[in-house]
Every structure is written in C-alpha cells, then in structure tokens.
Design an enzyme around this catalytic site. Structure first.
Site, mmCIF file in Angstrom:
data_model
loop_
_atom_site.group_PDB
_atom_site.id
_atom_site.type_symbol
_atom_site.label_atom_id
_atom_site.label_comp_id
_atom_site.label_asym_id
_atom_site.label_seq_id
_atom_site.Cartn_x
_atom_site.Cartn_y
_atom_site.Cartn_z
ATOM 1 N N ASP A 1 5.088 9.158 -5.845
ATOM 2 C CA ASP A 1 5.196 7.827 -5.263
ATOM 3 C C ASP A 1 6.533 7.238 -5.701
ATOM 4 O O ASP A 1 6.675 6.781 -6.824
ATOM 5 C CB ASP A 1 4.019 6.965 -5.749
ATOM 6 C CG ASP A 1 4.059 5.558 -5.190
ATOM 7 O OD1 ASP A 1 5.004 5.227 -4.450
ATOM 8 O OD2 ASP A 1 3.142 4.775 -5.512
ATOM 9 N N HIS B 1 -3.280 5.491 -0.871
ATOM 10 C CA HIS B 1 -2.283 6.480 -0.461
ATOM 11 C C HIS B 1 -2.990 7.687 0.137
ATOM 12 O O HIS B 1 -4.163 7.950 -0.156
ATOM 13 C CB HIS B 1 -1.452 6.961 -1.656
ATOM 14 C CG HIS B 1 -0.599 5.918 -2.286
ATOM 15 N ND1 HIS B 1 0.772 5.902 -2.193
ATOM 16 C CD2 HIS B 1 -0.937 4.851 -3.070
ATOM 17 C CE1 HIS B 1 1.253 4.885 -2.884
ATOM 18 N NE2 HIS B 1 0.235 4.230 -3.418
#
Length: 258
Positions: free
Chosen positions: A150, A248
């Site tokens: 990320d 996510h």
C-alpha cells in the site's frame, strides 16, 4: 512466480472474512501483507491460521498496538530477512519487511497515509524521502526487487475516480504524484500492473462510506513496483474482487522468473 499483495486492514478481521481460505487456493510463492494491526504474540495463539502450512511466515509489528504492521509469507525459505527500512521513526511503525532469495528481493511496504492532517502528511513526506534512498540502494546494488504494498498514492488520473476534485487531498497531491513520476520515469522503476493492457476503472481501495465498493468508486494505491532489471517479466495481473476481505483488494501478479 506468483506474488500477492494485500492490505488486510487487520489480519484477524480479514481471517474472519475468509482471507486465508482464499489464500490457500492461490498457490502464491510470496504473499505481502500490510496493516496486520496485531502483535506477533497475539497471532501465535492461532498458529494454524496466521502461520499457514507451506509457508515461512515473518511479521514486523508496530510498537503501538492495533496499528500498522507488515508481514511476508514465503513458500521458499529466504536467504535472509530485512526488518525495517533503516529509519527509527518508521521502523517503530512496522512499515517494511524484505525477503532475499539470491539476487531477488521481495518486500512488503506500507507507506503512511497523510489523510488525518498536516502532521501525518509531513510524516508521509519524510517517509517517502527516506524510502527513496532504499530504492536507490536496491537498484544501484544490481538487485532484482519487487516492492509490494500500500503506497497510499494514486499515480495518474486513471488510478482514481473524480481525479479533478481529489487533487487537493492526500494520496493525489501534486508532490506525491511527482515523487512517483521520479521513481517511474527518472529512475526507471516499473509499475508492474501497467506492464500489461488494463480495462478502465481498475482500483484497489474503496472508502467504507458512500457505498463506494458496490459503485466501484475507488483508488488504485496498492502496487507491485519493480526495479528496472525486471521490466518485461509480468505475465498476468489480477485485482481480486470476488470477495471482500478489507477496504483494499488483493493484487495478484504472475511473473516470468526462473
């Protein structure tokens, strides 16, 4: 070689949502996990879940409980593990874990978010500046590296919805995007997902508000970033959305690698 990156937004929460059942079907060689939000002693209470059979499992926790943390699951035992990016400030937050297999490095990275205010945005910029030296060192040493995770930055307008309105928000600020430009253009690092043609509206993170997941109002902020010497090695890419394990989605990429 299959590598998966997934920000799980709490590994215990993702486990309850079926993350590990899905992972068992993927036959990944390396799994890069971010935001474990747990201390390793807590996970050892359920070793069959958080240390899955067939993998060598490594965790780098944040000192603060319930915060940040990264992990690596490796089917082949690495020659060595590097815990942290060499920054006292950010290593205390559990943001970088690297496995080395010969000349290949695979790393799990969780860059800070700056969305909570100016103080955290300043910290994000400090982390970006420091991490740039890590990337330079990997490249100049001639290592082949895949840095997954990320990155908390959408690079181009096609990487998020409503890009014009989001230019003043953390994650799509001009300075953040310019930093990725420098990595991808000046240094020659590779955005692995963009190595192959992609359909539009491909995102990896959706706000928990405004029904964003169902409406696919997302951002692509989770990357596999390759050193220049791995250019051309991508065989297939997939953002897995059939199930939802966190805010996510996992990014699965297959590589041509001996």
């Amino acid at each position: 070689m299959r590598i998966i990156t997934a920000n799980v937004n709490g590994i215990r929460s993702a486990a309850k949502k079926g993350f590990f059942a899905w992972l068992a079907s993927q036959q990944a060689d390396v799994v890069c996990i971010q935001e474990t939000k747990a201390q390793i002693h807590q996970l050892r209470e359920e070793p069959e879940t958080f240390f899955p059979a067939g993998y060598h499992c490594y965790y780098h926790d944040a000192q603060k409980k319930g915060y940040s943390g990264v992990a690596l699951y490796c089917r082949t035992q690495p020659d060595s593990i590097i815990e942290g990016m060499g920054s006292v400030e950010f290593d205390a937050e559990g943001r970088y874990l690297e496995a080395r297999f010969g000349n290949l490095s695979v790393a799990s990275l969780y860059l800070p978010s700056g969305s909570s205010g100016d103080e955290r945005q300043a910290a994000k910029y400090r982390c970006m500046q420091h991490f740039e030296t890590v990337l330079e060192n990997l490249s100049t040493a001639g290592r082949q590296a895949i840095i997954c995770g990320d990155w908390n930055i959408a690079h181009k307008p096609e990487d998020l919805v409503n890009w014009k309105a989001n230019q003043k928000y953390s994650g799509f600020l001009p300075d953040e995007r310019a930093w990725l430009d420098k990595l991808f253009v000046d240094y020659g690092f590779v955005d692995a997902f963009r190595e192959l043609p992609q359909e539009p509206n491909q995102y990896t993170w959706w706000s928990m508000r405004t029904n964003a997941w169902d409406r696919n109002l997302g951002w692509r902020i989770d990357y596999h970033v390759l050193t220049p010497n791995l250019h051309g090695s991508v065989l297939a890419t997939n953002i897995y959305r059939n199930e939802r394990f966190s805010d996510h989605a996992p990014v699965v990429i297959d590589y041509r690698y001996p």
